[in-house]
Design a protein around this motif. Structure first.
Motif, PDB file in Angstrom:
ATOM      1  N   LEU A  13      57.009  29.410  40.944  1.00 48.51           N
ATOM      2  CA  LEU A  13      56.724  30.845  41.045  1.00 48.51           C
ATOM      3  C   LEU A  13      56.089  31.348  39.751  1.00 48.51           C
ATOM      4  O   LEU A  13      56.198  30.699  38.712  1.00 48.51           O
ATOM      5  CB  LEU A  13      57.995  31.645  41.333  1.00 48.51           C
ATOM      6  CG  LEU A  13      59.164  31.603  40.345  1.00 48.51           C
ATOM      7  CD1 LEU A  13      58.965  32.565  39.189  1.00 48.51           C
ATOM      8  CD2 LEU A  13      60.449  31.958  41.051  1.00 48.51           C
ATOM      9  N   ALA A  72      56.344  34.829  37.543  1.00 39.44           N
ATOM     10  CA  ALA A  72      57.055  36.110  37.411  1.00 39.44           C
ATOM     11  C   ALA A  72      56.573  36.810  36.145  1.00 39.44           C
ATOM     12  O   ALA A  72      55.799  36.236  35.378  1.00 39.44           O
ATOM     13  CB  ALA A  72      58.549  35.860  37.342  1.00 39.44           C
ATOM     14  N   THR A  77      58.171  43.700  43.561  1.00 38.78           N
ATOM     15  CA  THR A  77      59.546  43.347  43.914  1.00 38.78           C
ATOM     16  C   THR A  77      60.405  43.128  42.676  1.00 38.78           C
ATOM     17  O   THR A  77      59.894  42.818  41.595  1.00 38.78           O
ATOM     18  CB  THR A  77      59.547  42.093  44.829  1.00 38.78           C
ATOM     19  OG1 THR A  77      60.877  41.814  45.240  1.00 38.78           O
ATOM     20  CG2 THR A  77      59.002  40.866  44.118  1.00 38.78           C
ATOM     21  N   ALA A 136      63.181  39.701  44.920  1.00 41.75           N
ATOM     22  CA  ALA A 136      62.188  38.887  44.210  1.00 41.75           C
ATOM     23  C   ALA A 136      62.551  37.411  44.314  1.00 41.75           C
ATOM     24  O   ALA A 136      61.685  36.555  44.526  1.00 41.75           O
ATOM     25  CB  ALA A 136      62.109  39.314  42.750  1.00 41.75           C
ATOM     26  N   CYS A 157      61.667  36.002  47.644  1.00 42.27           N
ATOM     27  CA  CYS A 157      60.220  35.738  47.708  1.00 42.27           C
ATOM     28  C   CYS A 157      59.861  34.458  46.970  1.00 42.27           C
ATOM     29  O   CYS A 157      59.034  33.667  47.438  1.00 42.27           O
ATOM     30  CB  CYS A 157      59.438  36.892  47.067  1.00 42.27           C
ATOM     31  SG  CYS A 157      59.567  38.410  47.976  1.00 42.27           S
ATOM     32  N   GLY A 158      60.472  34.275  45.814  1.00 47.95           N
ATOM     33  CA  GLY A 158      60.189  33.083  45.012  1.00 47.95           C
ATOM     34  C   GLY A 158      60.511  31.818  45.779  1.00 47.95           C
ATOM     35  O   GLY A 158      59.719  30.869  45.822  1.00 47.95           O
ATOM     36  N   LEU A 188      55.543  34.012  45.507  1.00 51.78           N
ATOM     37  CA  LEU A 188      55.232  34.486  44.152  1.00 51.78           C
ATOM     38  C   LEU A 188      54.230  33.580  43.438  1.00 51.78           C
ATOM     39  O   LEU A 188      54.264  33.443  42.227  1.00 51.78           O
ATOM     40  CB  LEU A 188      56.526  34.594  43.319  1.00 51.78           C
ATOM     41  CG  LEU A 188      57.620  35.524  43.852  1.00 51.78           C
ATOM     42  CD1 LEU A 188      58.802  35.573  42.886  1.00 51.78           C
ATOM     43  CD2 LEU A 188      57.093  36.940  44.081  1.00 51.78           C
ATOM     44  N   THR A 189      53.348  32.976  44.198  1.00 49.16           N
ATOM     45  CA  THR A 189      52.313  32.165  43.563  1.00 49.16           C
ATOM     46  C   THR A 189      50.952  32.739  43.948  1.00 49.16           C
ATOM     47  O   THR A 189      50.808  33.320  45.030  1.00 49.16           O
ATOM     48  CB  THR A 189      52.356  30.701  44.063  1.00 49.16           C
ATOM     49  OG1 THR A 189      52.119  30.724  45.482  1.00 49.16           O
ATOM     50  CG2 THR A 189      53.702  30.063  43.802  1.00 49.16           C
ATOM     51  N   PRO A 240      49.620  36.708  42.397  1.00 50.56           N
ATOM     52  CA  PRO A 240      50.235  36.578  43.721  1.00 50.56           C
ATOM     53  C   PRO A 240      50.154  37.913  44.474  1.00 50.56           C
ATOM     54  O   PRO A 240      49.998  38.971  43.850  1.00 50.56           O
ATOM     55  CB  PRO A 240      51.706  36.261  43.403  1.00 50.56           C
ATOM     56  CG  PRO A 240      51.771  35.979  41.939  1.00 50.56           C
ATOM     57  CD  PRO A 240      50.609  36.658  41.308  1.00 50.56           C
ATOM     58  N   VAL A 289      52.617  39.227  45.862  1.00 52.31           N
ATOM     59  CA  VAL A 289      53.919  39.851  45.627  1.00 52.31           C
ATOM     60  C   VAL A 289      54.201  39.706  44.131  1.00 52.31           C
ATOM     61  O   VAL A 289      54.217  38.587  43.613  1.00 52.31           O
ATOM     62  CB  VAL A 289      55.025  39.143  46.444  1.00 52.31           C
ATOM     63  CG1 VAL A 289      56.361  39.848  46.253  1.00 52.31           C
ATOM     64  CG2 VAL A 289      54.658  39.079  47.926  1.00 52.31           C
ATOM     65  N   LEU A 290      54.384  40.817  43.454  1.00 53.61           N
ATOM     66  CA  LEU A 290      54.529  40.763  42.001  1.00 53.61           C
ATOM     67  C   LEU A 290      55.987  40.954  41.594  1.00 53.61           C
ATOM     68  O   LEU A 290      56.603  41.986  41.889  1.00 53.61           O
ATOM     69  CB  LEU A 290      53.657  41.837  41.342  1.00 53.61           C
ATOM     70  CG  LEU A 290      52.163  41.802  41.692  1.00 53.61           C
ATOM     71  CD1 LEU A 290      51.419  42.923  40.968  1.00 53.61           C
ATOM     72  CD2 LEU A 290      51.542  40.451  41.350  1.00 53.61           C
ATOM     73  N   HIS A 291      56.535  39.961  40.925  1.00 50.21           N
ATOM     74  CA  HIS A 291      57.933  39.986  40.471  1.00 50.21           C
ATOM     75  C   HIS A 291      58.003  40.816  39.181  1.00 50.21           C
ATOM     76  O   HIS A 291      57.531  40.394  38.144  1.00 50.21           O
ATOM     77  CB  HIS A 291      58.392  38.547  40.228  1.00 50.21           C
ATOM     78  CG  HIS A 291      59.850  38.415  39.888  1.00 50.21           C
ATOM     79  ND1 HIS A 291      60.628  39.456  39.432  1.00 50.21           N
ATOM     80  CD2 HIS A 291      60.685  37.345  39.954  1.00 50.21           C
ATOM     81  CE1 HIS A 291      61.872  39.035  39.228  1.00 50.21           C
ATOM     82  NE2 HIS A 291      61.924  37.757  39.540  1.00 50.21           N
TER      83      HIS A 291
END
Ligand code: BF8
Ligand code: SF4
Length: 648
Positions: free
Chosen positions: A406, A408, A475, A480, A483-484, A489-490, A512, A514-516
């Motif tokens: 992932l 982050a 997220t 989060a 998602c990872g 998350l990549t 990604p 989706v952003l952690h």
């Protein structure tokens, strides 16, 4: 095993549940089968605010039947509202008391009293000092930091005036807070006033109860939580994108494994440093291990993942299961979301359960006094205790070979930089991509796991649906982590899961879909990102104008309710799943789901099905696009895509 299929969508979790059963270990998943939630309490219709109760006031089963009230005459609306705002107060207190500890350490660090902690990010320090009205001109960094620390400390106990953190919001939002009379005075004062008003026989009007609850919530989001995020960034660095791994597979058989679990990075930061110390590594080798592996769990894990790339072993519902691997030599817990069952689970294996916060005691755990003045040595002692326990492993070690890569560390500053223009950091490219429709809108998806629903499933279904529809997702917390684990998350996830517009932006920038953004206190980062989008221009002049929505599909903690309320009061349409704690009162729930929007421009909603949840969030986003006059732009983008496909 077939029964476990619905318990989680995470393979590592299912494997460890199977091992737990074989080892005769009871987990939260088993207990949830044995004990169902009380249907009256679950919807907020039980009051135990005095010893004449508990009074239960469920909705009448038949229409026209008499509605019960409490012995004192309290109506279902009053009871539901009192319960709800007490949840806000507890959540706000949890975040803000964490923040108080951060402020204390920050102040000592600024004064140079605790050598392990320093002011690392001077740039952020100066920015925050200016936000807090400090004249920084010609002053030494040390003096600015001390002044800021003292000012932050005062925010908790302030009796009059206004909390300073809220000044960061867009001007229109501030006007709304003024008009509605919800600008909090001091953090502690607002929480205490919730407790007073909800005492037996005080405030009996849900409309004024929720006003007080809103003050406590805003004190959390824009002050308590935000201060801890900002000061932690100043001491430990602003997160920037970092590659790491997640899931129980990050635990290593040949290493001494330490899991840090909870919410405060103050001690875990030091444990990370101590674990890499050559003397400690040698000590670990002397006991037959290859070294020391620190992994995170829950939000403490998110904090050190974001800043150091320390792998995350899992989210809330995996804490017991990490011990079930038989390879965890110490679990170090601080505060919040720590299950008491860790005590019994760790006894079944060799795991040493260590508490480090004077506020978070577990009777049978080993208590370590952490001395901030000698932080590194304190941390070394904890790590040594884990190393000493390595030779005691007794049961079969079984670590699921399940982990995912992932990226982050998407602080608001990073988004600014990554999505920024060629020559200076700015939100303009993000705004432009929203305006031109490549990005349909922004969703904040946050919050917990809840054993009453399939672990991680709601998060993943919701988020996949959102990104498929070109909604970029921000997220935090256990969401989060979900998602990872699922590979969202990549940067590569954009191609696989995102709609064509969002995928194009992600691929261009290398982010990604989706952003952690961090731990739960870091939801404040989402507020600041939303504010930055407003201030950049072109998308209205308030957070409530943005094509944006929030959700916590698997929420369970009181902190989530505090977060939900500060998002609603900041203008965000916020949807919760799994259960909703006011459904026992139609009147109060109607207010939260509708009436409140007139005051704050945001409102609550409850949707159980995650795909339906996504649909409602997207409908809201589209409504906002229309109001902004940018709905046509998106139609053009879609047309372009189709045309392109036709051409291809
Ligand atoms: O603060 S998401 S279960 S670990 S409350 Fe707890 Fe919920 Fe996880 Fe972090 Ni947030
Ligand atoms: Fe019952 Fe009123 Fe006491 Fe609540 S405060 S327990 S409703 S009598």
């Amino acid at each position: 095993m077939s029964e476990d299929k619905v318990k989680s969508v995470d393979k590592a979790t299912l494997l460890m549940l199977e091992k737990a059963r074989k080892d005769g270990v009871s987990t939260i998943f088993d207990r949830a089968d044995d004990m169902k939630p009380c249907p009256i309490g679950a919807v907020g219709s039980c009051c135990k605010h005095c010893s004449m109760g508990p009074c239960r006031v469920p909705m009448p089963k038949k229409e026209g039947a008499e509605q019960k009230v409490g012995l004192c005459g309290a109506t279902p609306a009053t009871i539901a509202a009192r319960n709800f705002v007490r949840m806000i107060a507890a959540g706000s207190a949890a975040h803000s008391d964490h923040s108080r500890d951060v402020v204390e350490v920050f102040l000592s660090a600024a004064k140079g009293e605790i050598p392990g902690y320093q002011i690392k990010d001077e740039h952020k320090l100066i920015g925050m000092a200016m936000d807090y009205g400090i004249d920084v001109e010609g002053k030494e960094i040390k003096d600015i930091a001390i002044e800021l620390g003292e000012k932050c400390q005062l925010e908790f106990g302030k009796q009059e005036g206004k909390l300073l953190g809220l000044n960061k919001a867009p001007d229109k939002r501030k006007e709304i807070w003024e008009k509605e009379g919800v600008w909090p005075r001091g953090i502690d004062r607002e929480v205490v006033e919730v407790m007073h008003r909800t005492h037996m026989g005080v405030d009996q009007d849900y409309k004024t109860l929720i006003i007080q609850g809103t003050k406590a919530a805003l004190a959390d989001g824009w002050s308590g939580s935000m201060m801890s995020t900002d000061l932690q960034d100043i001491m430990f660095d602003v997160p920037s994108p970092v590659y790491s791994e997640i899931n129980l597979g990050v635990i290593k058989k040949e290493m001494v494994n330490i899991i840090v679990n909870g919410h405060e990075p103050l001690i875990s930061e030091m444990i990370v440093v101590a674990s890499q110390d050559p003397e400690i590594v040698e000590y670990a080798k002397s006991k037959g291990a290859e070294g020391v592996q620190v992994s995170g769990m829950c939000c403490t894990g998110n904090e050190i993942l974001l800043r150091h790339g320390v792998p995350l072993a899992g989210n809330f519902l995996q804490q017991e299961l990490s011990i079930v691997t038989g390879a965890v030599d110490a679990m170090v817990v601080d505060v919040q979301c720590i299950m008491q069952s860790l005590q019994s689970v760790s006894k079944c294996y060799h795991t040493k359960l260590i508490t480090v916060s004077p506020k978070g005691n577990i009777p049978e755990a080993e208590k370590f006094e952490f001395d901030e003045h000698d932080a590194l040595n304190s941390a070394k002692n904890i790590v040594k205790a884990a190393i000493d326990n390595f030779p005691n492993r007794k049961s079969e070690v079984l670590i699921p070979e399940v982990k995912s890569g992932l990226v982050a560390g998407f602080s608001h500053e990073t988004i600014d930089y990554l999505l920024g223009g060629m020559f200076r950091a700015s939100y303009k490219p993000l705004n432009d991509n929203i305006i031109n429709g490549r990005i349909r809108g922004i969703a904040g998806v946050v919050g917990c796991n809840n054993v009453r629903t399939t672990h991680d499933d709601q998060h993943l279904k919701l988020i996949k649906e959102l990104i498929k529809n070109d909604v970029i997702v921000l997220t935090t917390g256990c969401s989060a982590a979900a998602c990872g684990k699922a590979g969202l998350l990549t940067p590569e996830a954009a191609k696989e899961f995102a709609g064509p517009g969002l995928a194009e932006v992600c691929e261009t920038v290398g982010i990604p879909p989706v952003l952690h953004m961090g731990a739960c206190v870091d939801n404040s980062r989402i507020l600041i990102a939303a504010t930055a989008v407003v201030k950049e221009g072109g998308l209205g002049d308030d957070i409530s104008d943005l094509p944006a929505a929030g959700a916590a599909p698997e929420w369970m903690s009181e902190k989530a309710i505090a977060i939900g309320q500060y998002f609603v009061a900041s203008g965000v349409y916020t949807v919760f799943g799994t259960a909703f704690p006011t459904l026992g009162s139609k009147e109060f729930t109607d207010y939260l789901f509708n009436g409140i929007e007139e005051q704050f421009g945001g409102k609550w909603d409850f949707v159980e099905d995650p795909v339906e949840m996504a649909k409602k969030m997207i409908e809201h986003i589209d409504k906002k696009r229309k109001e902004l006059g940018i709905d046509k732009a998106r139609e053009r983008v879609l047309f372009d895509m189709e045309k392109r496909r036709e051409l291809a």
